[in-house]
Design a protein around this motif. Structure first.
Motif, PDB file in Angstrom:
ATOM      1  N   ILE A 167       0.846  -1.197   0.000  1.00  0.00           N
ATOM      2  CA  ILE A 167       0.000   0.000   0.000  1.00  0.00           C
ATOM      3  C   ILE A 167       0.885   1.253   0.000  1.00  0.00           C
ATOM      4  O   ILE A 167       0.612   2.232  -0.674  1.00  0.00           O
ATOM      5  CB  ILE A 167      -0.946  -0.020   1.235  1.00  0.00           C
ATOM      6  N   LEU A 168       1.987   1.173   0.731  1.00  0.00           N
ATOM      7  CA  LEU A 168       2.892   2.321   0.837  1.00  0.00           C
ATOM      8  C   LEU A 168       3.879   2.392  -0.323  1.00  0.00           C
ATOM      9  O   LEU A 168       4.530   3.415  -0.525  1.00  0.00           O
ATOM     10  CB  LEU A 168       3.660   2.252   2.172  1.00  0.00           C
ATOM     11  N   ASN A 169       4.012   1.311  -1.089  1.00  0.00           N
ATOM     12  CA  ASN A 169       5.035   1.233  -2.151  1.00  0.00           C
ATOM     13  C   ASN A 169       4.480   0.622  -3.429  1.00  0.00           C
ATOM     14  O   ASN A 169       4.907  -0.457  -3.847  1.00  0.00           O
ATOM     15  CB  ASN A 169       6.207   0.346  -1.677  1.00  0.00           C
ATOM     16  N   PRO A 170       3.560   1.314  -4.094  1.00  0.00           N
ATOM     17  CA  PRO A 170       2.953   0.700  -5.288  1.00  0.00           C
ATOM     18  C   PRO A 170       3.980   0.414  -6.385  1.00  0.00           C
ATOM     19  O   PRO A 170       3.811  -0.512  -7.164  1.00  0.00           O
ATOM     20  CB  PRO A 170       1.933   1.749  -5.742  1.00  0.00           C
ATOM     21  N   GLU A 171       5.052   1.203  -6.432  1.00  0.00           N
ATOM     22  CA  GLU A 171       6.018   1.055  -7.526  1.00  0.00           C
ATOM     23  C   GLU A 171       7.089   0.014  -7.227  1.00  0.00           C
ATOM     24  O   GLU A 171       7.862  -0.362  -8.110  1.00  0.00           O
ATOM     25  CB  GLU A 171       6.663   2.422  -7.849  1.00  0.00           C
TER      26      GLU A 171
END
Ligand code: 13P
Ligand code: SF4
Length: 332
Positions: free
Chosen positions: A94-98
């Motif tokens: 959720i905090l790091n989509p990439e």
């Protein structure tokens, strides 16, 4: 000759508990291989204290749920290998989509998260109009998306105490943590009736007997424990806070009422002190989290090697679930 053949055949057997098609070269030094893969793939291993000690020892970052979420929010790595349970890896995604988020075992769930399905949670919320929905981080992304705030065991008291006094607060999915928060904050909470299968097993009777045998032992407990166990505790806190308390204390013997994975760091960082795992009521190893312990060092190796199993998430769910997590991080 026969023994060489047996060894070779054994090295091709699937590792217990993993995908059957994956085989393990028995001559691999997993620690060395994991370090190489981390360098080659610009990967980090984030691990919870409830992981096996060999996993803890290869982790780049070790912490409680809040610290792991904070580490996931700030890492610059291309790959996050999350050695914990599903909801923790979900939070990292959720905090790091990439970034690529891999988990050693996708089946590593959580009884608290599993016991709070989104349809029932939404119906419960609808029965309390105007309520503020505060959810413990041990819940699915779908529950997070339906919540106003996410909390962990180390920031829940501060966040609940900061909420407006004129609105009801709904707290899910851990009734034990919720009851403890009511005592700490003086706020009345509407509690979802869930609990952790590990923290429910500790035996008050056996802890009392242990404490009598180890004169002067201090009882340290996680707030997910039942009230009858928390009443005995000299200190109640998150895994990190229990560890910090034990290290800073002048006392030398501790009975620890949480998942015993934490004892690895306690013994490592305070080798002259004695740490005793609080026993469950039954004669079983049920104080070990069956979800956390699904992960193994081999599975960490495979996750880094294959970049699988990979956590993917629907973008609208991710952005909705991020809002209450960001509120939590801002208040932590
Ligand atoms: P903390 O890591 O916040 O102490 O929580 C313990 C736990 O049960 C994680 O699943
Ligand atoms: Fe969930 Fe309990 Fe395991 Fe933590 S210890 S992951 S709360 S089942």
């Amino acid at each position: 000759m026969v023994s060489a053949m047996v060894t070779s055949a054994l090295s091709q057997l699937p590792i217990y508990g993993r995908d059957t098609e994956k085989t393990h070269a028995s001559n691999l030094d997993l620690e060395v291989e994991i370090a190489r893969l981390k360098r080659e793939k610009n990967a980090v291993v984030l691990a919870h204290y409830y992981q096996d000690s060999d996993i803890q020892d290869v982790a780049d970052f070790l912490g409680d749920s809040l610290q792991l979420a904070q580490a996931a929010a700030t890492t610059k790595a291309d790959v996050i290998c999350f050695a914990g349970v599903h909801f923790m890896a979900e939070t990292a995604k959720i905090l790091n989509p990439e970034r690529i988020v891999v988990v050693p075992d996708m089946e590593a769930g959580c009884s608290l998260a599993d016991g709070c399905p989104p349809d029932k949670f939404a119906a419960w919320k609808a029965k309390h109009p105007g309520g503020i929905a505060v959810s413990y981080i041990n819940c699915s992304a779908a529950i997070k998306a339906l919540s106003d705030y996410i909390v962990t065991s180390s920031n829940a008291e501060k966040i609940v105490a900061s909420l407006p006094k004129d609105r009801p607060i709904l707290f899910a999915p851990d009734k034990n943590l919720g009851r403890w928060l009511e005592q700490r904050t003086g706020r009345k909470l509407e509690l979802w009736p869930g609990s952790c299968l590990v923290h429910d097993t500790f035996s008050r009777r056996k802890i009392v007997a242990l404490r009598e045998r180890h004169n002067g032992a201090k009882v340290l407990a996680h707030p997910e424990c039942e009230e009858a166990v928390l009443e005995l505790a000299d200190y109640i806190g998150s895994t990190t806070n229990i560890l910090k308390f034990a290290l800073a204390s002048a006392d030398t013997t501790f009975i620890v009422a949480t998942e015993p994975g934490i004892l690895h760091q306690m013994r490592k960082q305070a080798p002259t002190k004695e740490f005793i795992a609080a026993p469950p009521e039954a004669n079983c190893a049920c104080n070990e989290c069956p979800h956390m312990r699904k992960n193994t060092l081999e599975k960490v190796y495979y996750a880094l090697r294959d970049l699988e199993p990979r956590l993917e998430m629907d973008e609208s769910l991710r952005t909705a679930a991020r809002i209450p997590i960001d509120r939590m991080l801002a208040l932590s």
